[in-house]
Design an enzyme around this catalytic site. Sequence first.
Site, PDB file in Angstrom:
ATOM      1  CG  ASP A  45      31.023   3.381  22.033  1.00  0.00           C
ATOM      2  OD1 ASP A  45      32.252   3.508  22.211  1.00  0.00           O
ATOM      3  OD2 ASP A  45      30.178   4.136  22.569  1.00  0.00           O
ATOM      4  CB  SER A  46      36.189   2.827  19.398  1.00  0.00           C
ATOM      5  OG  SER A  46      36.465   1.515  19.848  1.00  0.00           O
ATOM      6  CE  LYS A 113      34.329   1.326  27.589  1.00  0.00           C
ATOM      7  NZ  LYS A 113      33.588   2.593  27.359  1.00  0.00           N
ATOM      8  CD  GLU A 115      31.333   6.723  26.747  1.00  0.00           C
ATOM      9  OE1 GLU A 115      30.944   7.906  26.772  1.00  0.00           O
ATOM     10  OE2 GLU A 115      31.849   6.192  25.747  1.00  0.00           O
ATOM     11  CD  GLU A 182      38.703   7.979  26.225  1.00  0.00           C
ATOM     12  OE1 GLU A 182      37.863   7.087  26.466  1.00  0.00           O
ATOM     13  OE2 GLU A 182      38.884   8.465  25.096  1.00  0.00           O
TER      14      GLU A 182
HETATM   15  O1  KIV Z   1      34.933   2.432  22.621  1.00  0.00           O
HETATM   16  C1  KIV Z   1      36.080   2.174  23.026  1.00  0.00           C
HETATM   17  O2  KIV Z   1      36.882   1.576  22.297  1.00  0.00           O
HETATM   18  C2  KIV Z   1      36.448   2.603  24.366  1.00  0.00           C
HETATM   19  C3  KIV Z   1      37.846   2.396  24.841  1.00  0.00           C
HETATM   20  C4  KIV Z   1      38.869   2.988  23.998  1.00  0.00           C
HETATM   21  C5  KIV Z   1      38.032   2.682  26.274  1.00  0.00           C
HETATM   22  O3  KIV Z   1      35.624   3.073  25.071  1.00  0.00           O
END
Ligand code: KIV
Length: 264
Positions: A45-46, A113, A115, A182
Amino acid sequence: MKKVTIQSLVKKKSEGQKITALTAYDYPTAAMVDEAGVDIILVGDSVGVVVQGLENTLPVTMDEMLYHTRIVARATESSMVLGDMPFLSYQPSLSEAVANAGRFIQVGAQGVKIEGGGNVVHIIKELTKYDIQVMAHIGITPQSIHRYGGYKVQGRDKETASKLLEEAKMVEEAGAFSLVLEGIPADLGKSITASVGIPTIGIGAGPHCDGQILVIHDILGLFDRFTPKFVKQYANIKETSVDAIKKYMTEVEDGTFPGTEQSY
Ligand code: KIV
């Protein structure tokens, strides 16, 4: 090349071979990461920060994540593709979590993934019941920035370090197949890695994790609004691109381009 699987990642951990992971959000980038042989591509989500220019990841939507995940999956042959569940796509209810995680699998991801640690154990259990493979993510969790007041290294004192160690064990017990660590001290990354059977993937968690992940725009020098200490830049594609664009402009302006080779 054979597709990376959970089993091949666990084998790497047990043999002491490091796992490589990077983010990607589009076809050409995912194809490059896959061709290089990276184990895991996370459609993070980055994307909100490095592609959409947002301040943080909170506004990123499920529809946006599915759009990028479908494209990345299409470009990928061997890397494992994981979809990053955005803010509020899994927290409100178990049924929403299953429905949204399932959509990632349907567009080509092998897992998702999410969090969180102790607070998402029930969600990990539910998703794995439906055969949706989950990578957990503890330490700095960008979707919780307002709780922590920013991106602050976690687990610096004894109490928070042992809480994170407990959470790592809890997400493993709940069925997570791997765990992102992280922004935690290297020593804590080491002890969590030694205490769980699932592979740990570090980002700012020191060299002892089973693998490492970084944001592709950071390593290629495509994002410079801010640079966390844990980032290492391996190329400066922005500079190379600006130079190329300027050269193109000069040639258009002085009439060198198009030449006879580019003309019919
Ligand atoms: O959103 C993302 O890119 C991430 C990673 C950097 C672990 O959560």
